[in-house]
Design an enzyme around this catalytic site. Structure first.
Site, PDB file in Angstrom:
ATOM      1  N   SER A   1     -30.306  57.971  19.357  1.00 10.77           N
ATOM      2  CA  SER A   1     -30.884  57.933  20.701  1.00 10.77           C
ATOM      3  C   SER A   1     -30.222  58.897  21.684  1.00 10.77           C
ATOM      4  CB  SER A   1     -30.811  56.485  21.186  1.00 10.77           C
ATOM      5  OG  SER A   1     -31.434  56.323  22.403  1.00 10.77           O
TER       6      SER A   1
ATOM      7  N   ASP B   1     -35.183  60.341  26.747  1.00  8.88           N
ATOM      8  CA  ASP B   1     -33.884  60.370  26.060  1.00  8.88           C
ATOM      9  C   ASP B   1     -34.061  61.037  24.689  1.00  8.88           C
ATOM     10  OD1 ASP B   1     -35.105  58.386  24.597  1.00  8.88           O
ATOM     11  OD2 ASP B   1     -33.283  57.184  24.406  1.00  8.88           O
TER      12      ASP B   1
ATOM     13  N   ASP C   1     -34.427  60.190  21.604  1.00 11.44           N
ATOM     14  CA  ASP C   1     -35.440  59.779  20.620  1.00 11.44           C
ATOM     15  C   ASP C   1     -36.740  59.340  21.295  1.00 11.44           C
ATOM     16  OD1 ASP C   1     -34.301  57.420  21.581  1.00 11.44           O
ATOM     17  OD2 ASP C   1     -34.472  56.360  19.672  1.00 11.44           O
TER      18      ASP C   1
ATOM     19  N   GLU D   1     -36.191  47.854  31.512  1.00  7.97           N
ATOM     20  CA  GLU D   1     -34.793  47.898  31.921  1.00  7.97           C
ATOM     21  C   GLU D   1     -34.697  48.991  32.975  1.00  7.97           C
ATOM     22  OE1 GLU D   1     -31.753  46.674  28.559  1.00  7.97           O
ATOM     23  OE2 GLU D   1     -32.653  48.584  28.110  1.00  7.97           O
TER      24      GLU D   1
ATOM     25  N   ARG E   1     -20.234  42.286  32.557  1.00  3.57           N
ATOM     26  CA  ARG E   1     -20.615  41.916  31.178  1.00  3.57           C
ATOM     27  C   ARG E   1     -19.936  42.864  30.195  1.00  3.57           C
ATOM     28  NH1 ARG E   1     -24.315  45.842  29.759  1.00  3.57           N
ATOM     29  NH2 ARG E   1     -24.741  44.856  27.781  1.00  3.57           N
ATOM     30  N   PRO E   2     -19.633  42.346  29.000  1.00  6.01           N
ATOM     31  CA  PRO E   2     -19.065  43.263  28.013  1.00  6.01           C
ATOM     32  C   PRO E   2     -20.168  44.171  27.495  1.00  6.01           C
ATOM     33  CG  PRO E   2     -19.334  41.062  27.059  1.00  6.01           C
ATOM     34  CD  PRO E   2     -19.776  40.970  28.488  1.00  6.01           C
ATOM     35  N   SER E   3     -19.893  45.453  27.365  1.00  2.00           N
ATOM     36  CA  SER E   3     -20.900  46.381  26.850  1.00  2.00           C
ATOM     37  C   SER E   3     -21.208  46.042  25.392  1.00  2.00           C
ATOM     38  CB  SER E   3     -20.358  47.809  26.937  1.00  2.00           C
ATOM     39  OG  SER E   3     -21.038  48.632  26.019  1.00  2.00           O
ATOM     40  N   GLY E   4     -22.465  46.280  25.004  1.00  3.86           N
ATOM     41  CA  GLY E   4     -22.829  46.072  23.607  1.00  3.86           C
ATOM     42  C   GLY E   4     -22.698  47.359  22.817  1.00  3.86           C
TER      43      GLY E   4
ATOM     44  N   ARG F   1     -18.611  46.267  31.699  1.00  4.41           N
ATOM     45  CA  ARG F   1     -19.405  46.928  32.729  1.00  4.41           C
ATOM     46  C   ARG F   1     -19.435  46.083  34.003  1.00  4.41           C
ATOM     47  NH1 ARG F   1     -20.895  51.216  30.149  1.00  4.41           N
ATOM     48  NH2 ARG F   1     -21.893  51.124  28.122  1.00  4.41           N
TER      49      ARG F   1
HETATM   50  C1  16G Z   1     -28.864  50.030  24.036  1.00  4.10           C
HETATM   51  C2  16G Z   1     -30.175  49.344  24.262  1.00  4.10           C
HETATM   52  C3  16G Z   1     -30.556  49.389  25.718  1.00  4.10           C
HETATM   53  C4  16G Z   1     -29.453  48.814  26.572  1.00  4.10           C
HETATM   54  C5  16G Z   1     -28.144  49.475  26.281  1.00  4.10           C
HETATM   55  C6  16G Z   1     -27.038  48.725  26.976  1.00  4.10           C
HETATM   56  C7  16G Z   1     -32.178  49.274  22.879  1.00  4.10           C
HETATM   57  C8  16G Z   1     -33.208  50.075  22.159  1.00  4.10           C
HETATM   58  N1  16G Z   1     -31.234  49.977  23.486  1.00  4.10           N
HETATM   59  O1  16G Z   1     -28.951  51.396  24.276  1.00  4.10           O
HETATM   60  O2  16G Z   1     -31.721  48.658  25.877  1.00  4.10           O
HETATM   61  O3  16G Z   1     -29.755  48.955  27.937  1.00  4.10           O
HETATM   62  O4  16G Z   1     -27.895  49.437  24.887  1.00  4.10           O
HETATM   63  O5  16G Z   1     -25.811  49.264  26.662  1.00  4.10           O
HETATM   64  O6  16G Z   1     -32.198  48.047  22.875  1.00  4.10           O
HETATM   65  P1  16G Z   1     -24.466  48.537  27.047  1.00  4.10           P
HETATM   66  O7  16G Z   1     -24.478  47.175  26.382  1.00  4.10           O
HETATM   67  O8  16G Z   1     -23.396  49.419  26.559  1.00  4.10           O
HETATM   68  O9  16G Z   1     -24.462  48.397  28.531  1.00  4.10           O
HETATM   69 MG    MG Z   2     -33.460  55.899  22.852  1.00  6.56          MG
END
Ligand code: 16G
Ligand code: MG
Length: 558
Positions: free
Chosen positions: A79, A291, A293, A385, A512-515, A521
């Protein structure tokens, strides 16, 4: 006498060619460097270290396909991440993201030592009652990263070694692959499962929808599209020939010179709040960025004073919602419509939707799959989002009702409105957010409303906001509730935030913890930029002190 599960296990042992799997595992050996997590949007990592994971994703896709008795998709992409990274996203039968229980299987399989892979595979088969005698069919796509072709080859190897059949679509956007999966699993009810089918479906809907507005010979709309030097450029150029001439697109950052996602693309524009490199922007010109992709989009312009204006996912959701609402009223249909946002949605957008448009708003956790899931609960669910990921979902019943009215309604005004809704449905990629489809819908709405980007922007004014991140020893120590809007641990953190928020006007903040990154964050908004900055800074300090911050203490924003 063996029971059903025991028999399945025995038959599966016979079906799975463990020797072949073992042989191929050696070719795609696991370099035990980093732990790979199937995260918010699949696997992501440095392309050098995910080769083994791609092979295993191929194995997993076969199991998922056999279990669901459907075509499964795998997209090779990272992405908006830098060009040196890569990854994979698995796509479930209706074009949706992979089911959460299978995300866990994916993580286990990707991290298993080579000699444990067979056990993990058997275990998944048993837990998910996978019957290996079923056929498997996988569709594959990839973005333009230099590593993508080799990685998709590893993936194909994984599919083949478990006897899966596949079709390689080659270079496609992520949403295009989601579309293909859905087409194949609905006997092409959703659309024809080719790129040509995708272009024709969307362009026909766009032409029909905008007929009224675009017929006036003086209606021309021009748009600069920054494609992040990614796959979106290739595909938009292919699609251009299907679109009417009055939509004038200038495609920049098409990959011919620049580097993927480098100083350009939706993520760059959103994070830095400025136009991308490579795009010459004159005042009041309408621009947008995809972005890497092409599953995200944001719009923007610069006004006469040189001030940058971003029209993000919240503005897009609001525009689409107001359009749908007007059409629904005209049709006289009594369908429920709701918007799903995340905690990042600007407070002004939420108030505008609820108070001016009278549309209920729901909050979901960050990540497309959470929004998508919630949006399915309504006749019409609009989800976006703030970062530009989003689409609109129509329930089966709502879709049928609209299509029927478009055909059978006697009242001309109502029938015309229903037809417009029907074309809107056809223009939208309901499987996932799609930069191309979202862009065409936005352009259609602007043309029909005869709106400039400034008029669209003026629908409401964003509250000033600030996002920061804090490094802590273990970000998982921050646990949240209420769709990430409140922190449960560490103790006292939420009390602290609540107290800070009372000191500012129109304020809101959450952590929140970043995913996707090893960081916490922080988001804050308030009546002025200075106040939003100060609140964000103070909340960062609280996180740093209460959640074992590492490195230097956060500093005030100057
Ligand atoms: C990923 C997610 C996006 C989300 C972002 C949050 C998909 C396709 N992509 O890029 O939706 O906003 O993670 O990132 O689900 P973060 O958890 O680091 O803030
Ligand atoms: Mg993307």
């Amino acid at each position: 006498m063996l029971g059903g599960a025991g028999r399945l296990l025995l038959e599966n042992r016979r079906e799975m060619d463990f020797d072949a799997v073992a042989k191929h595992l050696k070719l795609h050996a696991h370099l035990p460097r980093t732990f790979l997590q199937y995260g918010t949007a699949g696997f992501r990592g440095s392309a050098e270290f995910i080769h083994h994971a791609m092979f295993r994703v191929g194995l997993l896709a076969v199991l998922r396909s056999k279990q669901t008795k459907s075509t499964i998709g795998v997209m090779v992409t990272a992405s908006h991440n830098p060009e040196k990274d890569n990854g994979a996203k698995l796509i479930d039968p209706l074009g949706e993201m992979l089911a959460p229980s299978w995300e866990e299987h994916a993580t286990r399989l990707a991290n298993a030592d080579d000699d444990k892979v067979q056990n993990v595979l058997s275990d998944i088969c048993q837990k998910e009652a996978v019957d290996l005698q079923h056929d498997a069919f996988i569709v594959i796509g990839r973005d333009t990263r230099p590593s993508s072709q080799k990685l998709s080859q590893a993936l194909i190897d994984g599919v083949s070694v478990l006897g899966g059949q596949y079709h390689d679509y080659g270079l496609v956007t992520t949403p295009q692959l989601h579309y293909m999966v859905c087409c194949r699993n609905t006997h092409e009810n959703y659309g024809i499962a080719t790129l040509e089918g995708y272009y024709q479906k969307l362009s026909k809907a766009f032409l029909e929808l905008t007929k009224q507005a675009m017929n006036q010979s003086d209606t021309r709309t021009s748009l600069k599209v920054d494609c992040a030097n990614g796959i979106g450029a290739l595909k938009l150029k292919e699609m251009e020939h299907y679109l009417p001439r009055c939509l004038i697109m200038h495609i920049v950052n098409d990959g011919s010179i620049g580097k993927l996602n480098h100083l350009c693309g939706a993520d760059f524009v959103k994070v830095h709040q400025k136009p991308p490199v490579g795009l010459e922007i004159k005042s009041n010109e309408k621009c947008c960025s995809y972005d890497g992709d092409a599953d995200r989009i944001v719009y923007y312009y610069i006004d006469e004073t040189g001030c940058f204006h971003l029209l993000d996912g919240d503005k897009i959701a609001t525009l689409i919602c107001s359009f749908l609402k007007e059409l629904l009223v005209k049709t006289g249909q009594n369908l429920t419509m709701a918007v799903v946002q995340t905690a990042y949605a600007n407070g002004s957008s939420t108030s505008y939707l609820e108070e001016s448009l009278k549309v209920p708003v729901h909050c979901a956790k960050t990540g497309v799959k959470h929004l998508h899931h919630k949006a399915k609960g309504f006749d019409i669910g609009v989800y976006f989002e703030a970062n530009g990921h989003g689409t609109v979902l129509f329930s089966k019943a709502a879709e049928e009702q609209i299509r029927r009215q478009a055909k059978e309604e006697k009242d001309n005004r109502k029938r015309e409105a229903a037809k417009m809704l029907e074309n809107t449905i056809n223009l939208i990629n309901q499987t996932v957010g799609d930069a191309i489809s979202d862009m065409l819908l936005i352009e259609a709405i602007l043309a029909l409303k005869n709106f400039t980007i400034q008029q669209w922007d003026a629908m409401y004014t964003d509250l000033p906001n600030r996002q920061l991140k804090v490094q802590v020893a273990d970000r998982q120590r921050i646990e949240t509730t209420d769709e990430e809007r409140r922190a449960v641990t560490p103790p006292k953190l939420q009390d602290n935030i609540d107290e800070l928020v009372t000191r500012f006007k129109l304020a809101r903040a959450f952590v929140r913890p970043s995913g996707t990154e090893d960081a916490v964050r922080v988001y804050a908004e308030s009546d002025t930029q200075e106040n939003a900055d100060e609140l964000a800074y103070k909340v960062s300090l609280a996180v740093y002190h209460l959640a074992e911050g590492v490195g230097a203490e956060p500093q005030p924003i100057v």
